[in-house]
Design a protein around this motif. Structure first.
Motif, short mmCIF file in Angstrom:
data_model
loop_
_atom_site.label_atom_id
_atom_site.label_comp_id
_atom_site.label_asym_id
_atom_site.label_seq_id
_atom_site.Cartn_x
_atom_site.Cartn_y
_atom_site.Cartn_z
N UNK A 166 0.79 -1.23 0.00
CA UNK A 166 0.00 0.00 0.00
C UNK A 166 0.82 1.27 0.00
N UNK A 167 2.09 1.20 -0.39
CA UNK A 167 2.93 2.40 -0.39
C UNK A 167 2.37 3.48 -1.32
N UNK A 168 1.87 3.08 -2.48
CA UNK A 168 1.40 4.05 -3.45
C UNK A 168 0.29 4.92 -2.88
N UNK A 169 -0.76 4.31 -2.33
CA UNK A 169 -1.89 5.09 -1.83
C UNK A 169 -1.54 5.87 -0.57
N UNK A 216 -8.53 18.39 -2.53
CA UNK A 216 -9.83 18.18 -3.19
C UNK A 216 -9.62 17.38 -4.48
N UNK A 217 -8.94 18.00 -5.46
CA UNK A 217 -8.72 17.32 -6.74
C UNK A 217 -7.86 16.07 -6.58
N UNK A 218 -6.86 16.15 -5.71
CA UNK A 218 -5.99 14.99 -5.50
C UNK A 218 -6.79 13.79 -5.02
N UNK A 219 -7.71 14.00 -4.09
CA UNK A 219 -8.46 12.88 -3.54
C UNK A 219 -9.45 12.32 -4.56
N UNK A 220 -9.93 13.16 -5.46
CA UNK A 220 -10.75 12.65 -6.56
C UNK A 220 -9.91 11.69 -7.41
N UNK A 221 -8.65 12.10 -7.67
CA UNK A 221 -7.73 11.25 -8.42
C UNK A 221 -7.44 9.95 -7.66
N UNK A 226 -7.99 4.10 -7.26
CA UNK A 226 -8.41 2.92 -6.52
C UNK A 226 -9.46 2.14 -7.31
N UNK A 227 -10.40 2.88 -7.92
CA UNK A 227 -11.46 2.24 -8.71
C UNK A 227 -10.88 1.50 -9.91
N UNK A 228 -9.92 2.14 -10.61
CA UNK A 228 -9.35 1.53 -11.81
C UNK A 228 -8.36 0.41 -11.50
N UNK A 229 -7.92 0.34 -10.24
CA UNK A 229 -6.99 -0.73 -9.83
C UNK A 229 -7.59 -1.56 -8.69
N UNK A 230 -8.90 -1.65 -8.69
CA UNK A 230 -9.56 -2.25 -7.54
C UNK A 230 -9.22 -3.73 -7.34
N UNK A 231 -8.98 -4.44 -8.44
CA UNK A 231 -8.61 -5.86 -8.30
C UNK A 231 -7.29 -6.00 -7.55
N UNK A 232 -6.40 -5.02 -7.71
CA UNK A 232 -5.13 -5.05 -7.01
C UNK A 232 -5.30 -4.63 -5.54
N UNK A 233 -6.22 -3.73 -5.31
CA UNK A 233 -6.53 -3.32 -3.93
C UNK A 233 -7.13 -4.49 -3.16
N UNK A 244 -7.15 1.22 2.71
CA UNK A 244 -7.11 1.79 1.36
C UNK A 244 -8.41 2.49 1.01
N UNK A 245 -9.51 2.00 1.54
CA UNK A 245 -10.82 2.60 1.25
C UNK A 245 -11.24 3.60 2.32
N UNK A 246 -11.01 3.24 3.58
CA UNK A 246 -11.53 4.05 4.68
C UNK A 246 -10.75 5.32 4.96
N UNK A 247 -9.43 5.25 4.95
CA UNK A 247 -8.62 6.42 5.31
C UNK A 247 -8.79 7.57 4.30
N UNK A 248 -8.66 7.32 2.99
CA UNK A 248 -8.89 8.44 2.05
C UNK A 248 -10.30 9.02 2.18
N UNK A 249 -11.29 8.17 2.46
CA UNK A 249 -12.66 8.67 2.60
C UNK A 249 -12.79 9.57 3.82
#
Length: 274
Positions: A166-169, A216-221, A226-233, A244-249
């Motif tokens: 999870x280093x990337x996120x 704002x914009x960064x978190x949209x990205x 996460x959505x486009x790489x969800x299988x890896x998440x 990966x899902x809870x902290x950014x939210x």
């Protein structure tokens, strides 16, 4: 000459032993997370003393502050240094390094390096030290929202640091620390009685746009990535998946709450200028 030769040999022996200690233990792969965290905590102490020393000699406002205000002044200096460091490191890993490139085979959520690990360790050391300061002087250095922010951030960084996942996120979220210097400058100017100065207004405008970009914009990205790489998440363990899902939210919600206050404050400042 004999004594000097023996002394030189003794010094050389101690140097060799020290090099072996550093190479085989302090910088050995299994110890990098622990040594980097300790290094981060130690760096906070050094930075705190440095800010205190510089402020004493070069800022007249500092001598007129009470004890709590001086502690906050020094503490904000430390947070500014950390924010600049980790934001630059995060930008490098997310946008310039090939470590997390989609062109490289393998799960992006399982990638790490010695540099990415040590940088996270230093950041975790900061969050531990700063959270300790906040709790020690609570609520003078920040309310419950700062405690929650540091716990969430520290937990995410600790998970990435000690699991190598999870280093990337984690780095994506840490880019948002780039707004911290503007927030601290705003406090410094206010404390120095410069709330009506052009510097205060300019910093407010910079803080507004920095917040839009980094919180704002960064978190949209982030959510898009996460959505486009969800299988890896999903390949992460349960706790990693939750982070990966809870902290950014949670951070995005807090960012929007703080953004509302920033927008309100900027409008108020501009209204007084008219």
């Amino acid at each position: 000459m004999a004594v000097s030769s023996k002394t030189a040999m003794a010094i050389k022996t101690y140097q060799d032993q020290a090099e072996v200690l550093v190479k085989n233990y302090l910088f050995a792969d299994p110890f990098i997370p622990y040594t980097s965290v300790l290094g981060g905590i130690f760096s906070c102490k050094v930075a705190y003393d440095f800010v205190q020393l510089v402020s004493t000699f070069y800022f007249k406002t500092y001598s007129g502050l009470n004890k709590i205000q001086r502690i906050e002044w020094n503490n904000r200096g430390v947070s500014t240094i950390h924010a600049a460091y980790i934001a630059l490191m995060s930008l490098y890993f997310v946008f310039w390094s090939d470590l997390f490139s989609d062109k490289i085979p393998g799960l992006v959520t399982f990638r790490s390096s010695h540099l990415s690990t040590s940088a996270l360790g230093v950041s975790l050391g900061y969050f531990i030290a700063d959270l300790g300061m906040i709790l020690w002087l609570y609520p003078y250095l920040g309310g419950i929202e700062f405690v929650i922010h540091h716990i969430l951030s520290g937990t995410s960084v600790a998970y990435a640091l000690f699991t190598g996942r999870g280093h990337l996120y984690t780095y994506m979220c840490l880019i948002s620390e780039g707004t911290t210097p503007e927030v601290n400058v705003r406090w410094y100017l206010d404390t120095a009685g410069m709330k009506r100065s052009n510097a205060y207004l300019i910093n407010g405008v910079i803080m507004f746009f920095a917040w839009v970009m980094a919180r704002i914009l960064l978190f949209i990205y982030i959510f898009y990535h996460i959505y486009s790489h969800y299988t890896q998440v999903e390949a992460l363990d349960g706790f990693g998946h939750l982070l990966a899902l809870g902290v950014p939210s949670a951070l995005a919600f807090m960012n929007m709450m703080w953004f509302g206050k920033i927008l309100k404050g900027l409008k108020k400042t501009l209204a007084k200028r008219q």
